[in-house]
Scaffold this active site. Structure first.
Site, PDB file in Angstrom:
ATOM      1  N   CYS A 161     -59.200 -17.990 -65.882  1.00  0.00           N
ATOM      2  CA  CYS A 161     -57.734 -17.876 -65.864  1.00  0.00           C
ATOM      3  C   CYS A 161     -57.237 -17.354 -64.515  1.00  0.00           C
ATOM      4  O   CYS A 161     -57.651 -16.285 -64.068  1.00  0.00           O
ATOM      5  CB  CYS A 161     -57.314 -16.917 -66.972  1.00  0.00           C
ATOM      6  SG  CYS A 161     -55.603 -16.415 -66.872  1.00  0.00           S
TER       7      CYS A 161
HETATM    8  N1  MHO Z   1     -54.759 -16.513 -72.341  1.00  0.00           N
HETATM    9  C1  MHO Z   1     -53.770 -17.200 -71.547  1.00  0.00           C
HETATM   10  C2  MHO Z   1     -54.442 -17.941 -70.463  1.00  0.00           C
HETATM   11  C3  MHO Z   1     -53.505 -18.375 -69.443  1.00  0.00           C
HETATM   12  S1  MHO Z   1     -54.231 -18.938 -68.123  1.00  0.00           S
HETATM   13  C4  MHO Z   1     -53.176 -19.185 -66.936  1.00  0.00           C
HETATM   14  C5  MHO Z   1     -52.963 -18.124 -72.437  1.00  0.00           C
HETATM   15  O1  MHO Z   1     -53.512 -18.619 -73.419  1.00  0.00           O
HETATM   16  O2  MHO Z   1     -51.793 -18.339 -72.190  1.00  0.00           O
HETATM   17  O3  MHO Z   1     -55.118 -19.974 -68.319  1.00  0.00           O
END
Ligand code: MHO
Length: 225
Positions: free
Chosen positions: A28
């Site tokens: 992420c």
């Molecule tokens: N846990 C986050 C990840 C975002 S990332 C920019 C979500 O599910 O929004 O991949």
């Protein structure tokens, strides 16, 4: 050097020195943006999508691309080797960790020198690791910047504070100050480094106090996404 609490300081959005680029995929991109943003020698950061073949990826239609961070760094202050150490120390890259392509572990080199250093570091990590590394090393190709709301994601959670430093969409991918604050606010970089840098960042005392409070609250708390 002294710190003037009263004068309106010039905020350090623009740093105009020669830089090199480093591009990493390490899960992420929100947390990586904070991690590298507060690293000395890192001048600017932006997050985006790269490494795939589909055209014009977006967060909700990422295709076969991967979330990556693109870093502009001052090679006189931080080396590519040091950035790679942070790369290896801050994400999952073992083959047994099943991750989708979006979170592929990836080093995208910008020249032959980076390629050689990246390959050597890959070999070194592999030699002391029991499982096969899933990390790919590839030539940096088209980088598609992510949507504005993903840039300096942690900093953007502090709406009033962002307004007070004049952070608009034109600065999200270019501001040195924003890169730094995106780290400090979640506790990266540490109080000593923040206090040392404060005179040149140009924050007023109220803004500095705000950052110190958040830094203290979040330090050591990890960077979960
Ligand atoms: N846990 C986050 C990840 C975002 S990332 C920019 C979500 O599910 O929004 O991949």
């Amino acid at each position: 050097m002294y710190y003037n609490f009263d004068l309106q300081n010039t905020l350090l959005h623009d740093v105009d020195i020669p830089t090199k680029k480093a591009t990493f995929g390490m899960g992420c991109f929100w947390s990586n943006d904070s991690l590298f943003g507060a690293t000395l020698g890192v001048i600017r950061t932006r997050v985006g999508y790269a490494g795939g073949t589909t055209k014009n990826p977006h967060y909700r239609s990422i295709g076969d691309h991967t979330e990556v961070i693109e870093i502009d760094y001052d090679p006189k202050t931080v080396t590519y080797e040091e950035l790679l150490e942070m790369f290896w120390a801050n994400h999952e890259y073992g083959l047994t960790t099943k991750l989708k392509r979006q979170y592929q572990s990836m080093i995208m080199y910008h020249d032959d020198e980076q390629r050689l250093v990246a390959e050597a570091s890959h070999r070194a990590v592999q030699s002391r690791c029991n499982e096969t590394l899933r990390t790919e090393i590839a030539k940096a190709d088209v980088f598609y910047p992510a949507e504005d709301y993903h840039q300096k994601y942690r900093l953007q959670g502090h709406k009033d504070f962002c307004r007070s430093i004049g952070l608009d969409s034109s600065k999200l991918q270019t501001s040195h100050l924003a890169a730094r604050l995106n780290g400090y606010l979640v506790g990266v970089g540490g109080m000593n480094q923040f206090d040392q840098e404060l005179p040149k960042l140009g924050l007023n005392e109220k803004q500095a106090e705000y950052v110190r409070r958040e830094l203290e609250r979040n330090e050591g708390g990890g960077l979960a996404c």
